[in-house]
Design an enzyme around this catalytic site. Structure first.
Site, PDB file in Angstrom:
ATOM      1  N   ILE A  18       4.261   2.381  21.875  1.00 12.19           N
ATOM      2  CA  ILE A  18       4.636   3.794  22.017  1.00 12.19           C
ATOM      3  C   ILE A  18       5.713   4.205  21.010  1.00 12.19           C
ATOM      4  CG2 ILE A  18       6.456   3.552  23.767  1.00 12.19           C
ATOM      5  CD1 ILE A  18       5.124   5.960  25.220  1.00 12.19           C
ATOM      6  N   ASP A  41      11.869   0.126  27.159  1.00 18.28           N
ATOM      7  CA  ASP A  41      13.225   0.646  26.971  1.00 18.28           C
ATOM      8  C   ASP A  41      13.899  -0.048  25.768  1.00 18.28           C
ATOM      9  OD1 ASP A  41      15.617   1.944  27.446  1.00 18.28           O
ATOM     10  OD2 ASP A  41      15.942   1.114  29.450  1.00 18.28           O
ATOM     11  N   THR A 124       5.428  -0.381  35.875  1.00 19.76           N
ATOM     12  CA  THR A 124       4.502  -1.508  36.089  1.00 19.76           C
ATOM     13  C   THR A 124       4.884  -2.778  35.337  1.00 19.76           C
ATOM     14  OG1 THR A 124       3.009  -0.815  34.308  1.00 19.76           O
ATOM     15  CG2 THR A 124       2.589   0.084  36.505  1.00 19.76           C
ATOM     16  N   GLY A 125       6.067  -2.798  34.742  1.00 22.14           N
ATOM     17  CA  GLY A 125       6.571  -4.013  34.087  1.00 22.14           C
ATOM     18  C   GLY A 125       7.627  -4.644  34.971  1.00 22.14           C
ATOM     19  N   TYR A 127       9.717  -3.433  36.908  1.00 26.66           N
ATOM     20  CA  TYR A 127       9.892  -2.838  38.240  1.00 26.66           C
ATOM     21  C   TYR A 127       8.751  -3.161  39.207  1.00 26.66           C
ATOM     22  CZ  TYR A 127      14.218  -0.313  37.130  1.00 26.66           C
ATOM     23  OH  TYR A 127      15.515   0.004  36.814  1.00 26.66           O
TER      24      TYR A 127
HETATM   25  N1  AR6 Z   1       4.806   0.451  24.057  1.00 25.21           N
HETATM   26  C1  AR6 Z   1       4.094   0.765  25.172  1.00 25.21           C
HETATM   27  N2  AR6 Z   1       4.222   0.104  26.348  1.00 25.21           N
HETATM   28  C2  AR6 Z   1       5.110  -0.920  26.390  1.00 25.21           C
HETATM   29  C3  AR6 Z   1       5.903  -1.303  25.283  1.00 25.21           C
HETATM   30  C4  AR6 Z   1       5.720  -0.568  24.075  1.00 25.21           C
HETATM   31  N3  AR6 Z   1       6.419  -0.855  22.956  1.00 25.21           N
HETATM   32  N4  AR6 Z   1       6.682  -2.363  25.642  1.00 25.21           N
HETATM   33  C5  AR6 Z   1       6.392  -2.628  26.948  1.00 25.21           C
HETATM   34  N5  AR6 Z   1       5.438  -1.769  27.392  1.00 25.21           N
HETATM   35  P1  AR6 Z   1       8.792  -1.894  31.609  1.00 25.21           P
HETATM   36  P2  AR6 Z   1       9.484  -0.603  34.192  1.00 25.21           P
HETATM   37  C6  AR6 Z   1       4.812  -1.663  28.732  1.00 25.21           C
HETATM   38  O1  AR6 Z   1       9.242  -3.212  32.131  1.00 25.21           O
HETATM   39  O2  AR6 Z   1       8.537  -1.469  34.938  1.00 25.21           O
HETATM   40  C7  AR6 Z   1      13.668  -2.139  31.534  1.00 25.21           C
HETATM   41  O3  AR6 Z   1      14.512  -3.235  31.412  1.00 25.21           O
HETATM   42  C8  AR6 Z   1       4.864  -2.868  29.623  1.00 25.21           C
HETATM   43  O4  AR6 Z   1       3.866  -3.807  29.248  1.00 25.21           O
HETATM   44  O5  AR6 Z   1       9.194  -1.515  30.234  1.00 25.21           O
HETATM   45  O6  AR6 Z   1       9.524   0.871  34.512  1.00 25.21           O
HETATM   46  C9  AR6 Z   1      14.422  -0.846  31.851  1.00 25.21           C
HETATM   47  O7  AR6 Z   1      15.704  -0.845  31.273  1.00 25.21           O
HETATM   48  C10 AR6 Z   1       4.574  -2.230  30.991  1.00 25.21           C
HETATM   49  O8  AR6 Z   1       3.166  -2.063  31.161  1.00 25.21           O
HETATM   50  O9  AR6 Z   1       9.300  -0.668  32.588  1.00 25.21           O
HETATM   51  C11 AR6 Z   1      14.478  -0.845  33.343  1.00 25.21           C
HETATM   52  O10 AR6 Z   1      15.582  -1.585  33.823  1.00 25.21           O
HETATM   53  C12 AR6 Z   1       5.195  -0.847  30.876  1.00 25.21           C
HETATM   54  O11 AR6 Z   1       5.499  -0.672  29.486  1.00 25.21           O
HETATM   55  C13 AR6 Z   1      13.177  -1.514  33.748  1.00 25.21           C
HETATM   56  O12 AR6 Z   1      12.814  -2.340  32.655  1.00 25.21           O
HETATM   57  C14 AR6 Z   1       6.460  -0.649  31.684  1.00 25.21           C
HETATM   58  O13 AR6 Z   1       7.199  -1.862  31.741  1.00 25.21           O
HETATM   59  C15 AR6 Z   1      12.075  -0.524  33.987  1.00 25.21           C
HETATM   60  O14 AR6 Z   1      10.931  -1.206  34.428  1.00 25.21           O
END
Ligand code: AR6
Length: 178
Positions: A18, A41, A124-125, A127
């Protein structure tokens, strides 16, 4: 790439990173303290540079189920919308909070007259929200918004793996027409 038209706008699914999106705004899966972290993030702050974190620090925080907007720093996107999904608990309120995270982000996009916005799969990561249920909530939230008066022309989900993309494809196929 998969796409569906909803009330004149396009809801699109694609595989990718993204941080490379050319949308007017990309949405960050942030935490309540807006202090950065891993996952998407971490990737957004690395790619966008320190201006985004400085803006987050000035804002100070964002409750679960809501969103805030900052500049996009060095990213192609002009803005980053930081939305906070719930940590998955298995309780009924998770679904409502996840829906609110999406609708808050979409409202901010409209308030800034944006035409295109890109989302990751919020929650979905780290969290732990099960992606099958989360993908339905995500797409329903966006579809509901696109059926209101909105300036948005395109909402793209940028999924990070083939597996995630296929789950979202299934959810898009089963999305009701109304
Ligand atoms: N582009 C698109 N999707 C991505 C990318 C990217 N570059 N990198 C990861 N994903 P998460 P959450 C996907 O853990 O569950 C952080 O530490 C990943 O595979 O990023 O909302 C924050 O600071 C997954 O499918 O977010 C918070 O503390 C999705 O993005 C916490 O994690 C979301 O995973 C938030 O957790």
């Amino acid at each position: 790439m998969t796409e569906r038209r909803i009330a004149g706008a396009r809801l699109r699914l694609e595989l990718g990173d993204i941080t490379r999106s050319e949308a007017d705004a990309i949405v960050n899966a942030a935490n309540e303290a807006l202090v950065g972290g891993g996952g998407v993030d971490g990737a957004i702050h690395r790619a966008g540079g320190p201006a985004i974190m400085e803006a987050c620090r000035r804002i100070g925080g964002c409750p679960t189920g809501s969103a805030v907007i900052t500049e996009g720093g060095a990213l192609h996107a002009r803005y980053v919308i930081h939305a906070v999904a719930p940590r998955y608990s298995g309780r009924a309120q998770d679904a409502m909070l996840l829906h609110q995270a999406y609708s808050s982000a979409l409202r901010l996009a409209d308030e800034h007259a944006l035409r295109t916005v890109a989302f990751p799969s919020l929650g979905t990561g780290a969290y732990g929200y099960p992606i099958g249920e989360a993908s339905q909530i995500a797409l329903q939230s966006v579809a509901r918004h696109l059926r209101t008066r909105t300036r948005l022309e395109r909402v793209t989900f940028v999924l990070f793996s083939e597996g995630d993309l296929s789950v979202y494809r299934e959810a898009l196929a089963s999305l009701a027409n109304r």
